[in-house]
Design an enzyme around this catalytic site. Structure first.
Site, PDB file in Angstrom:
ATOM      1  N   HIS A  78      34.560  51.502 -15.131  1.00 13.47           N
ATOM      2  CA  HIS A  78      34.986  52.378 -14.028  1.00 13.47           C
ATOM      3  C   HIS A  78      34.750  51.687 -12.682  1.00 13.47           C
ATOM      4  CE1 HIS A  78      35.490  56.226 -11.828  1.00 13.47           C
ATOM      5  NE2 HIS A  78      34.514  55.743 -11.064  1.00 13.47           N
ATOM      6  N   GLU A  79      33.586  51.076 -12.518  1.00  9.40           N
ATOM      7  CA  GLU A  79      33.285  50.395 -11.247  1.00  9.40           C
ATOM      8  C   GLU A  79      34.175  49.170 -11.048  1.00  9.40           C
ATOM      9  OE1 GLU A  79      31.643  51.929  -9.125  1.00  9.40           O
ATOM     10  OE2 GLU A  79      30.951  53.453 -10.538  1.00  9.40           O
ATOM     11  N   HIS A 118      37.318  50.186  -9.524  1.00 11.76           N
ATOM     12  CA  HIS A 118      37.268  50.269  -8.061  1.00 11.76           C
ATOM     13  C   HIS A 118      37.477  48.897  -7.422  1.00 11.76           C
ATOM     14  CE1 HIS A 118      36.393  54.446  -7.657  1.00 11.76           C
ATOM     15  NE2 HIS A 118      35.225  54.398  -8.275  1.00 11.76           N
TER      16      HIS A 118
END
Length: 228
Positions: free
Chosen positions: A99-100, A103
């Site tokens: 998920h990071e 980003h």
């Protein structure tokens, strides 16, 4: 009113939602943090591999204290992983890591909602810190102008939470795609979905809280703003 504010009832649905969402995140993260992924990689190793595959060789990875404090810092171009994910091989940890990285890829691709959020961040931070102070000063001195200014500042906070939601949902979508491309089994991907969907609910709760706070401010200003 300083001791008991009946308008606080406006916030009850959002508070219940926030408590439930936070509990769900903790429950699902704990559940899948006890199950190791078949990848054989820990969080830091997965992060490096995903970053390199996306051409983000210059993005660094750092370990930070805490649990679920993972984040990507676009200013310093660093992915910071909590101690609960950095060395972990669990499905939950790898999902959070992906998920990071999502980003970081958003940043590289100049994903429009993320760009807008980054622009809003400083003013939203100011609004979060001073909107209620200015609003209450307006209430104390019966100044409709100050109350309206406080509401305007808090509106920036609401807009920030609204634009944050699609950014987080898109990062989770990217995480699933990244892990799928690496060959993560469907059963593990489903578990990742459960963890990230629960995390998304915390942002939904933030939106609800911000909107209801704004409604509360408007209601209070309507009750007291016309007094002389």
């Amino acid at each position: 009113m300083l001791f008991w504010d009946p308008t606080f009832i406006f916030l009850i649905p959002a508070i219940i939602l926030a408590i439930w969402a936070q509990s769900l995140v903790q429950q699902r993260f704990y559940r899948y943090s006890r199950i190791n992924s078949s990848f054989g990689l820990n969080g830091a190793e997965l992060a490096r591999r995903l970053l390199d595959s996306a051409g983000l060789f210059e993005v660094k990875i750092e370990s930070i204290p805490g649990r679920l404090s993972d984040h990507y810092d676009p200013r310093t171009r660093v992915v910071r992983l909590s101690s609960a994910t950095y060395n972990s091989h669990s499905i939950a940890a790898l999902g959070v890591v992906a998920h990071e990285i999502g980003h970081a890829i958003q940043h590289k691709e100049k994903y429009v909602p993320l760009e807008i959020r980054n622009v809003f961040a400083p003013v939203a931070s100011f609004g979060s810190g001073f909107s209620w102070i200015i609003f209450l000063m307006g209430l104390l001195f019966w100044s409709p102008a100050l109350m309206k200014f406080g509401i305007l500042l808090f509106l920036l906070v609401v807009l920030f939470t609204l634009i944050t939601l699609p950014v987080e949902l898109n990062a989770s979508k990217r995480a699933r795609i990244l892990l799928n491309r690496m060959g993560m089994p469907e059963k593990e991907l489903t578990a990742v979905d459960q963890v990230l969907n629960a995390a998304a609910m915390t942002y939904v709760a933030s939106v609800a809280m911000a909107l209801l706070q704004l409604l509360r401010m408007i209601f209070i200003s309507g009750l007291f703003g016309d007094r002389n």
